[in-house]
Enzyme design. Structure first.
Site, short mmCIF file in Angstrom:
data_model
loop_
_atom_site.label_atom_id
_atom_site.label_comp_id
_atom_site.label_asym_id
_atom_site.label_seq_id
_atom_site.Cartn_x
_atom_site.Cartn_y
_atom_site.Cartn_z
N ASP A 64 -16.76 49.65 28.76
CA ASP A 64 -16.12 48.47 28.19
C ASP A 64 -14.59 48.64 28.30
OD1 ASP A 64 -16.12 46.09 26.85
OD2 ASP A 64 -16.79 46.88 24.92
N GLU A 72 -10.67 41.15 32.99
CA GLU A 72 -10.55 40.07 32.00
C GLU A 72 -9.34 39.21 32.31
OE1 GLU A 72 -10.88 41.32 27.91
OE2 GLU A 72 -9.42 39.84 27.25
N GLY A 104 -17.50 39.60 22.51
CA GLY A 104 -17.48 39.12 21.12
C GLY A 104 -18.63 38.19 20.81
N SER A 155 -21.18 38.67 18.95
CA SER A 155 -21.64 38.70 17.56
C SER A 155 -21.03 37.53 16.81
CB SER A 155 -21.19 40.00 16.87
OG SER A 155 -21.78 41.11 17.48
N ASN A 214 -21.52 40.63 25.48
CA ASN A 214 -21.21 41.90 24.81
C ASN A 214 -21.51 41.79 23.32
OD1 ASN A 214 -20.29 42.74 27.25
ND2 ASN A 214 -18.25 43.34 26.54
N ILE A 215 -22.30 42.72 22.82
CA ILE A 215 -22.71 42.65 21.41
C ILE A 215 -22.54 44.01 20.75
CG2 ILE A 215 -24.65 42.19 19.85
CD1 ILE A 215 -25.80 40.38 22.11
N ASP A 216 -21.77 44.04 19.71
CA ASP A 216 -21.53 45.27 18.97
C ASP A 216 -21.63 45.03 17.46
OD1 ASP A 216 -20.78 47.76 18.14
OD2 ASP A 216 -18.75 47.70 18.93
P1 13P Z 1 -18.63 41.99 19.00
O1 13P Z 1 -18.31 43.22 18.23
O2 13P Z 1 -17.99 40.80 18.40
O3 13P Z 1 -20.08 41.82 19.21
O4 13P Z 1 -17.96 42.17 20.44
C1 13P Z 1 -18.33 43.24 21.23
C2 13P Z 1 -17.56 43.23 22.49
O5 13P Z 1 -17.21 42.21 23.01
C3 13P Z 1 -17.24 44.51 23.11
O6 13P Z 1 -16.46 44.35 24.25
#
Ligand code: 13P
Length: 293
Positions: free
Chosen positions: A81, A133, A218, A220, A239-241
């Protein structure tokens, strides 16, 4: 099995389903993600941030992910990432990442182009994909904190020029979603209920001009219906964190509160891993990644 990202992301899946790139930094998160992928028969990307590598150690974390991926019954690709350190990216490519993100979006356009081109030249020689990006994604991620601005969103014409000049493989677009969880500064409270918004019109305009797979960071906090809708505009990766972290945290805190007598970390962590797995499985269903192997 550990596979090249090109096995998961291709022209045929564009517009039909997407693959989540889940972040990890530890054993429990990795286990939860891999179990979710196996339960849903879904291909996934596991990604590391610079912060995660610093937290766990590069060799340690990469070794863990590769071991889990190799043993898994589903295809899993390893991706780095956001990273603006070319030397670190070289090291990760040598360690077997099949995709890396050079994030020079904080630099002026020409410098972003220059650094991205250098990384592409190095990575492509070794068969590795590059994500870059354009625009700035809102929120907090490692060294960056991007607060606001419509002008920070990805411009479709500039995106077309950027892709043509750099020959990157996937493009991360800024279309309204944000990294992490917003915090209300007045009450210092985490706003887990905020529903983020994806600018679908902008995505549609980008898809008109850019033919490579798009990545939305982002993811989430973005309503499920919006994630689904974005797939139609060639978003191949989300992308999910944070949503995973929140689920893990909630379950861990509840367990600690309910069972103050437990001191075995395994008993404390296992329910949190299960909760994280559930959320990961839900995302796989929303993105229609389930049963795609
Ligand atoms: P979130 O934490 O909002 O899911 O975003 C994760 C992300 O985009 C990592 O690059």
């Amino acid at each position: 099995m550990l596979v090249h990202i090109g096995k998961l992301i291709n022209r045929h899946m564009l517009g039909k389903y997407a693959v989540p790139a889940f972040n990890t930094q530890d054993l429990e998160t990795t286990l939860g993600i891999v179990r979710a992928a196996q339960a849903q028969k879904a291909p996934i990307i596991i990604q590391t941030s610079v912060g995660a590598l610093e937290y766990a150690g590069i060799e340690e974390l990469v070794g863990l992910i590769k071991t889990e991926a190799r043993q898994a019954r589903v295809p899993i690709a390893l991706h780095q990432d956001h990273c603006h350190d070319f030397n670190l990216l070289k090291k990760l490519i040598d360690l077997g990442y099949s995709s890396v993100m050079i994030d020079a979006s904080h630099l002026p356009y020409k410098e972003n182009l220059k650094l991205t081109k250098q990384v592409v030249a190095y990575a492509h020689k070794r068969g590795v994909w590059v994500q870059a990006e354009l625009g700035r994604i809102l929120g907090n991620e490692d060294w960056q904190n991007v607060k606001s601005g419509e002008d920070l969103m990805t411009d479709p014409d500039q995106a077309a020029d950027f892709v043509a000049q750099t020959r990157i493989d996937t493009l991360a677009v800024a279309v309204g979603s944000m990294h992490g969880i917003p915090i209300d500064p007045r009450i210092k409270k985490v706003l887990t209920t905020l529903r983020e918004h994806i600018d679908l019109k902008r995505l549609a305009a980008i898809r008109q001009k850019v033919k490579i797979p798009l990545v939305v960071h982002g993811a989430s906090g973005v309503p499920d219906a919006q994630l689904r809708a974005a797939i139609k505009f060639n978003v191949a990766v989300f992308n999910i964190d944070t949503d995973l972290r929140v689920a893990f945290n909630k379950a861990l805190r509840a367990n600690l509160k309910k069972n103050p007598q437990i001191y075995d970390p395994r008993k404390l962590l296992a329910p949190a891993t299960d909760a994280l797995q559930k959320v990961a499985e839900h995302k796989l269903k929303v993105l229609k990644t389930s049963n795609q192997i």
